[in-house]
Design a protein around this motif. Sequence first.
Motif, PDB file in Angstrom:
ATOM      1  N   TYR A 239      -2.478   6.997  -1.725  1.00 39.47           N
ATOM      2  CA  TYR A 239      -2.882   7.818  -0.601  1.00 39.47           C
ATOM      3  C   TYR A 239      -1.880   8.938  -0.395  1.00 39.47           C
ATOM      4  CZ  TYR A 239      -5.890   3.866   0.122  1.00 39.47           C
ATOM      5  OH  TYR A 239      -6.825   2.900  -0.078  1.00 39.47           O
TER       6      TYR A 239
ATOM      7  N   ILE B 103      -1.051  -2.793   7.080  1.00 40.52           N
ATOM      8  CA  ILE B 103      -2.478  -2.554   7.214  1.00 40.52           C
ATOM      9  C   ILE B 103      -3.205  -3.580   6.366  1.00 40.52           C
ATOM     10  CG2 ILE B 103      -2.509  -0.843   5.346  1.00 40.52           C
ATOM     11  CD1 ILE B 103      -4.643  -0.481   8.452  1.00 40.52           C
ATOM     12  N   GLN B 104      -4.256  -4.178   6.961  1.00 37.26           N
ATOM     13  CA  GLN B 104      -5.034  -5.188   6.233  1.00 37.26           C
ATOM     14  C   GLN B 104      -4.116  -6.256   5.648  1.00 37.26           C
ATOM     15  OE1 GLN B 104      -8.511  -5.195   5.888  1.00 37.26           O
ATOM     16  NE2 GLN B 104      -8.387  -3.596   7.443  1.00 37.26           N
TER      17      GLN B 104
ATOM     18  N   VAL C  55       0.876  -1.177   0.000  1.00 34.69           N
ATOM     19  CA  VAL C  55       0.000   0.000   0.000  1.00 34.69           C
ATOM     20  C   VAL C  55       0.911   1.224   0.000  1.00 34.69           C
ATOM     21  CG1 VAL C  55      -1.822   1.211   1.213  1.00 34.69           C
ATOM     22  CG2 VAL C  55      -1.693  -1.279   1.350  1.00 34.69           C
TER      23      VAL C  55
ATOM     24  N   MET D 241      -9.390   2.643   6.756  1.00 32.69           N
ATOM     25  CA  MET D 241      -9.055   1.346   6.156  1.00 32.69           C
ATOM     26  C   MET D 241      -9.549   0.214   7.027  1.00 32.69           C
ATOM     27  SD  MET D 241      -5.237   1.958   4.696  1.00 32.69           S
ATOM     28  CE  MET D 241      -4.988   2.682   3.095  1.00 32.69           C
TER      29      MET D 241
ATOM     30  N   ILE E 115       2.972  -1.432   4.211  1.00 33.93           N
ATOM     31  CA  ILE E 115       2.804  -0.041   3.806  1.00 33.93           C
ATOM     32  C   ILE E 115       4.131   0.465   3.264  1.00 33.93           C
ATOM     33  CG2 ILE E 115       2.328   2.306   4.586  1.00 33.93           C
ATOM     34  CD1 ILE E 115       0.613   1.148   6.782  1.00 33.93           C
TER      35      ILE E 115
ATOM     36  N   VAL F  11     -12.142   2.967   0.826  1.00 30.92           N
ATOM     37  CA  VAL F  11     -11.633   3.778   1.933  1.00 30.92           C
ATOM     38  C   VAL F  11     -12.333   5.129   1.957  1.00 30.92           C
ATOM     39  CG1 VAL F  11      -9.580   4.821   2.929  1.00 30.92           C
ATOM     40  CG2 VAL F  11      -9.412   2.602   1.843  1.00 30.92           C
TER      41      VAL F  11
ATOM     42  N   LEU G  62      -5.933   5.325   8.514  1.00 30.32           N
ATOM     43  CA  LEU G  62      -5.839   3.933   8.941  1.00 30.32           C
ATOM     44  C   LEU G  62      -7.161   3.458   9.547  1.00 30.32           C
ATOM     45  CD1 LEU G  62      -2.230   4.128  10.425  1.00 30.32           C
ATOM     46  CD2 LEU G  62      -2.922   2.907   8.357  1.00 30.32           C
TER      47      LEU G  62
ATOM     48  N   SER H 105     -10.436  -2.785   3.761  1.00 31.24           N
ATOM     49  CA  SER H 105      -9.902  -2.817   2.390  1.00 31.24           C
ATOM     50  C   SER H 105      -8.886  -1.707   2.240  1.00 31.24           C
ATOM     51  CB  SER H 105     -11.053  -2.631   1.394  1.00 31.24           C
ATOM     52  OG  SER H 105     -10.587  -2.073   0.192  1.00 31.24           O
ATOM     53  N   THR H 106      -8.032  -1.833   1.211  1.00 34.24           N
ATOM     54  CA  THR H 106      -7.110  -0.736   0.936  1.00 34.24           C
ATOM     55  C   THR H 106      -7.354  -0.166  -0.468  1.00 34.24           C
ATOM     56  OG1 THR H 106      -5.424  -2.259   0.099  1.00 34.24           O
ATOM     57  CG2 THR H 106      -5.295  -1.655   2.418  1.00 34.24           C
TER      58      THR H 106
END
Lengths: 316, 407, 287
Positions: free
Chosen positions: B103, B69-70, B35, B326, B74, B337, B323, B331-332
């Motif tokens: 992002y 994350i998820q 991500v 998310m 990252i 988001v 975050l 989901s990313t």
Amino acid sequence: MKAWLAILAAVVLLPVFVRHAIATEIWIFAIFGLGLNLLMGYTGLLSFGQATFFGSAAYVAGYLLKYYGINLFLALGIGVLVGAVSAAVVGYLCVQRSGLYFIMLTFALNQMFFFTAYQWTTVTGGEDGMPGIPRPTVLGLDIHGPLAYYATVAGLFLVSLWVMKRIVESPLGKILQAIRENEPRAEALGYDVSRMKLVAFVVGGAFSGLAGVLYAMLFGIVPLEAIGFVFSGNVVFATLIGGSGSLYGPVIGSFVFIWLSESVSAMWARWPLLLGVAFVIVVLFFRGGVVEAWARFWAWRAARRAPAGARVDAPR
Amino acid sequence: MRELTRRDVLKLGGGAAAATGLGFPTVLRAQAKEVPMLGLWSFTGAFSDVGPVLDRGMKLALDERGMKIQGKAIKYITRDDETKAGSATRRAEEAVDADGVKYIIGPWSSGVALAVSEVAKRKKVFHYFSGGTEDISGARCHRYSFQWAASPYTAAKTVVDTFMQANPKAKRWHLLVADYAFGWSVEKYIKEVGKTHGIEFVGADRHPLGEREFSNYVTKAAGNRPDVVAMINFGLDAVTGAREIFNFGLTPKIPLIMTWSSGVEELVQLAPEIRENIWVGSNFYYTADTPVARDFVKSYQAKFGGPPGYAPAAAYGMTRMLLHAMDKAKSTEVPDVVRACEGLEVDDLVGRMRVDPKTHQTLRPYFFMRCKKKEAMKHPMDFADIIATGSTPLPAEYAACKDIGAL
Amino acid sequence: MKASLLVSQVLNGLATGMLYALMGIGLSIITGVLNIPNFAHGALFALGAYSLYTVIQLVGNFWLALALAPLGVGLLGVLIEYGGIRPLYKAGHDYQLLLTFGLSLIVTEGIIIVWSPVGMSQLPPPVLRGGVDLGITFYPKYRLFVMVAAGLLVLGAWLFLEKTRYGAIMRAGIEDKEMVSLLGIDIHRLFTAAFALGCAMAGIAGALTAPIRGLNPWMGVDMLGIAFVVVALAGLGNLLGSIVAGLLVGVAQSLVALFWPEASVAVIFAVMAAILLVRPQGLFGIR
């Protein structure tokens, strides 16, 4: 001919190695440098305010593109026109002075345009710049894609280079160089030096204006710095580093400068220090820029290889 | 004048290759399991002092999650926007195209933010910004940009209400306003809220952005004999203005209000003598009393030696909100988001925070502080005490965001 | 318009004008003698301010700092002239100018590296804090001090140039360099001295400004443009002209700020362009 092959190769190969937006920016900056070099390299006029014409063209054409949706050819034409007209105005004020005054006046007028753009927020957006500049379709072709726009800009660069080549090889170009070498003599030979300088200014301004419009459409925004003194300084840097004594100097300089500002800046936030140091070194030791350094290097190699006793020209 | 030779061709080719190796941005593709997030900060230019601390804030928030994350790693990258709209646009686009960034947090300057917001809209990437512009959640709103800083209306109401509570007799106000859209908005709201308190605005001067010579405005202000001077400006303008107001003897005799301040970043540039009787409105101050803030300040202080200012706190806060979104979306992917962020409600850095789905404005408390006298300071960064917070949102009739659009 | 407001504005204008004059004189000496507009003048102004700050941090004495700061900047000027400008004498003025341009970048970035980009404050010495009731208006003591100090420095520069032998040599150098060297004077020493003097004046202008405007690495940027305006208005090397031009610009800025604050900076450059158009040698210049 060989030089043209090299440049064509660069135009074709560059987007393979480098991101399209950066590559496009290099050619735009090269056009800008060509305009400056007509003044700096060929006429001997160190103009420190070229961003005035670049930025003015960008704002005017950008405004019309954004609010009136004009087509590409009109936008380019207006860019060239605004660049030329603003240069005519500024040039008229500046060419009557020489040396120091000329330089200071180009700087001061640049500042005046800058602060006007800075404060006139309703039109220019001030510090925020003028975002939302569209890229109109060209003859039915959509140039929104980075590669398509790159091709457009690269094509215009080649055209500009060809035009500039014709100019410097024309009688006008010779006269300008004569003015650079020995102004009183040129005057004595009957040339209207002031008028010639003004012509150089206007032509340089036209090139700057073209670069300005292309810049606005590249990022979809006319940032305030496009009309600022730092921008004027950048193109002087680039042209000098590339070599102001050569037609292609600004092109090389554009490569070097944008490489420095993109790559080095990612590594060290204080990269302007390196730029300043590089500049000082160029000014002290390599005044002809990369072009001259290159030539000197190869001449040195050639001299080392030459058999003892062989001379290039015999002393008389 | 030299013609380019065959050697030059070789040089150009070699140069391009070398340049690639030396870091020319190239056409890479990010891996699907990552991500990529961009922190668009200023490392050069007028705001180059905040770039490094913004970076710290965002990294802290990401480190709390172990940079994952998820279930995905990252990839955090930073780019220098040079505090310039042009460079910001360029680098943001480059990050999206070449590094696959989805992002964007930042930038710092509000003018630059509008340009970045355009990029976010064009490229359909998530964008969180904190700063002094109404347009992100107002006239230029769209589904991809979010605003973390409080609405200027919230700021104005908190400032005026709290100040008048502490100084009920200070009815004559003189305003010194930075001459741009945000300044005019805050001025409008202050005058409105001021009406309800019976405040008389004896003068209101606009100064151009980047003004360095404030003496003229200060003498004009002094001439109106106000009970209080309120400044609506930011950064160096605010610092220079505050300094001149002190030099001319207005403070500490009469109070000076810095309505929309970054707090620490601006106050640290002033000497304690200058700060006496200055009242400060800010989006964050490090003595904020929420669990998240306390932990944040502790970690920041342990790692970097001093308390965090608004800049790292904003970067930290925005990253946390992202975050949270998310988490909520599980989901990313950007559209998920975005939808999760709309209506997101958490107790986070500054207290209860909720994202208005119609405008993407984060509704949250705004702080009002009073600066301490030199003798009362317990340590060199002990600038002020928080007196109150306020969270009155912008009334619907002022909302300039009529239709936030589609994804 | 209240009389007190007008008086305050004029006083403001005179105070800033004196600083502009100081900057202008320094730049004028450099451009007059060496024939190059010193693009590093603004950066050296900033360096003077930062030097003052550091000396005060080290020894705690404002007056000592005020004396040392310009000395330091002047010494740097000697180094710059000797190491950078002199080798370029044969290359021409354009290159010397470009050198100063590159140096301005180096100095500014250097300031950021040494002192950090965060702005700082420098309070005036305790004796100069607070204000004076002038009857018609209340005015900060420090600003009055700056007016007087800058005025004295300007007077000192005038005395030096008009009444001393070295000053006469410098004036002659502005008029006709060739003649001066033909008369047996070491033209290189003259250049170094002139450049150093100009830099020192930028340094002290910066040092004096620090308590008023605070310190930040780009504080010299606006000053550079204004110094150029003052020199262009005054005519190269014209000392008296620089004083009058500096004050004129300062007061004009203050008064325009009363009616049209947004234009106060652009107006300065517009006026400069207008005057140069009508009288290219400036208001007081003779060549």
